[in-house]
Design an enzyme around this catalytic site. Sequence first.
Site, PDB file in Angstrom:
ATOM      1  N   ALA A  56       0.869  -1.188   0.000  1.00  0.00           N
ATOM      2  CA  ALA A  56       0.000   0.000   0.000  1.00  0.00           C
ATOM      3  C   ALA A  56       0.903   1.235   0.000  1.00  0.00           C
ATOM      4  O   ALA A  56       0.797   2.115   0.853  1.00  0.00           O
ATOM      5  CB  ALA A  56      -0.961  -0.010   1.190  1.00  0.00           C
TER       6      ALA A  56
ATOM      7  N   GLY B  34       5.702   8.315   1.364  1.00  0.00           N
ATOM      8  CA  GLY B  34       6.628   8.042   2.475  1.00  0.00           C
ATOM      9  C   GLY B  34       7.577   6.905   2.097  1.00  0.00           C
ATOM     10  O   GLY B  34       8.796   7.009   2.268  1.00  0.00           O
ATOM     11  N   HIS B  35       6.988   5.813   1.578  1.00  0.00           N
ATOM     12  CA  HIS B  35       7.843   4.695   1.136  1.00  0.00           C
ATOM     13  C   HIS B  35       8.763   5.150   0.005  1.00  0.00           C
ATOM     14  O   HIS B  35       9.935   4.768  -0.048  1.00  0.00           O
ATOM     15  CB  HIS B  35       6.985   3.538   0.612  1.00  0.00           C
TER      16      HIS B  35
ATOM     17  N   GLN C  57       3.087  -9.953  13.061  1.00  0.00           N
ATOM     18  CA  GLN C  57       3.168  -8.704  13.835  1.00  0.00           C
ATOM     19  C   GLN C  57       1.797  -8.089  14.113  1.00  0.00           C
ATOM     20  O   GLN C  57       1.710  -7.013  14.694  1.00  0.00           O
ATOM     21  CB  GLN C  57       4.088  -7.694  13.154  1.00  0.00           C
TER      22      GLN C  57
ATOM     23  N   LYS D 279       8.118   7.658  11.235  1.00  0.00           N
ATOM     24  CA  LYS D 279       6.744   7.678  11.754  1.00  0.00           C
ATOM     25  C   LYS D 279       6.610   6.560  12.793  1.00  0.00           C
ATOM     26  O   LYS D 279       6.024   6.746  13.843  1.00  0.00           O
ATOM     27  CB  LYS D 279       5.714   7.495  10.639  1.00  0.00           C
ATOM     28  N   ASP D 280       7.198   5.408  12.472  1.00  0.00           N
ATOM     29  CA  ASP D 280       7.216   4.290  13.421  1.00  0.00           C
ATOM     30  C   ASP D 280       8.490   4.413  14.258  1.00  0.00           C
ATOM     31  O   ASP D 280       9.424   3.612  14.139  1.00  0.00           O
ATOM     32  CB  ASP D 280       7.163   2.967  12.655  1.00  0.00           C
TER      33      ASP D 280
HETATM   34  O1  PAF Z   1       6.867  -0.659   9.169  1.00  0.00           O
HETATM   35  C1  PAF Z   1       6.402  -1.592   8.504  1.00  0.00           C
HETATM   36  O2  PAF Z   1       5.783  -1.418   7.462  1.00  0.00           O
HETATM   37  C2  PAF Z   1       6.586  -3.023   9.015  1.00  0.00           C
HETATM   38  O3  PAF Z   1       6.518  -3.079  10.394  1.00  0.00           O
HETATM   39  C3  PAF Z   1       7.863  -3.689   8.495  1.00  0.00           C
HETATM   40  C4  PAF Z   1       9.115  -2.993   9.029  1.00  0.00           C
HETATM   41  C5  PAF Z   1       7.875  -3.695   6.983  1.00  0.00           C
HETATM   42  C6  PAF Z   1       7.930  -5.144   8.968  1.00  0.00           C
HETATM   43  O4  PAF Z   1       6.839  -5.872   8.508  1.00  0.00           O
END
Ligand code: PAF
Length: 285
Positions: free
Chosen positions: A32, A36-37, A61, A149-150
């Site tokens: 998605a 940002g990516h 996760q 952001k994370d």
């Molecule tokens: O930040 C994310 O999108 C996910 O936590 C990651 C680092 C791709 C691991 O699944």
Amino acid sequence: MEIVRTVTQLKSHAEQARKQGLTIGLVPTMGALHAGHLSLIERARRENDVVFVSVFVNPSQFNNPEDLRTYPRTEEADCALLTKAGVNYAFIPTPDEIYPEPDTRVFDLGSVADVMEGAMRPGHFNGVAQIVSKLFAWVNPTRAYFGEKDFQQIAVIRRMAQLEHFDDLTIVACPIVREKDGLALSSRNVRLSPENRQKAPEIHRILEKSRQMRANGNTVADTIKYVTDAINAIDCMEVEYYQIVNPITMQPINSWEEVPEATGCITVYCGDVRLIDNITYHSKQ
Ligand code: PAF
């Protein structure tokens, strides 16, 4: 761009690149994809000879099955963006390819993983450590890129990399990318209703305003109360947590004097969409 579906192919492409003495940038994602990516990918391209991007919604996760079910999956659009961005390899595996058998590893992630997201989403960071450690081992990248952001996730990944001795790998933390109105880009933003999308930038606006609280001599506790109350006063929003922490240890601070820079980390339910954001409080502003 080549789409890679198997771990065997992934390892073979990475090995070939390394044999040729090329540097490898890895951008792990859950797809998605948004600007940002793309900012992570641009940086990875600038700094490395070859770029691998993984697109995998990692089940281990997600502590909430509904969140996993509704997480956006947009493979076709992602591939178009990755091709345009000049990525060399997109690794897009199935869950069975990644987890032919359950991953039972439990990482000793320590106190960076106990608070905030770690407290709210039990098992989440262990799942992140599982997938990211697999990717690191298979690709053996020179550099790996993650968005701020994370914020807490980056500290957790650094800890995992230390535990697993990925000593030659540089983890690169990249700044948050925002919409023009201030909303932090997130794959979850597409799930906001039009009304809630209009209100969502208030999170960043209120965080920005709270910097003034710190500058005006208010305490950490007062600043937390200000942010929490101001966001909760917006009808579609509910703060899950707002904590002001030491940006290295992730532990909450009680007074501004404890650190030169502190980070305010927030999670807000905007309707049923869980948004996260953060802000840095500098000592002089
Ligand atoms: O930040 C994310 O999108 C996910 O936590 C990651 C680092 C791709 C691991 O699944």
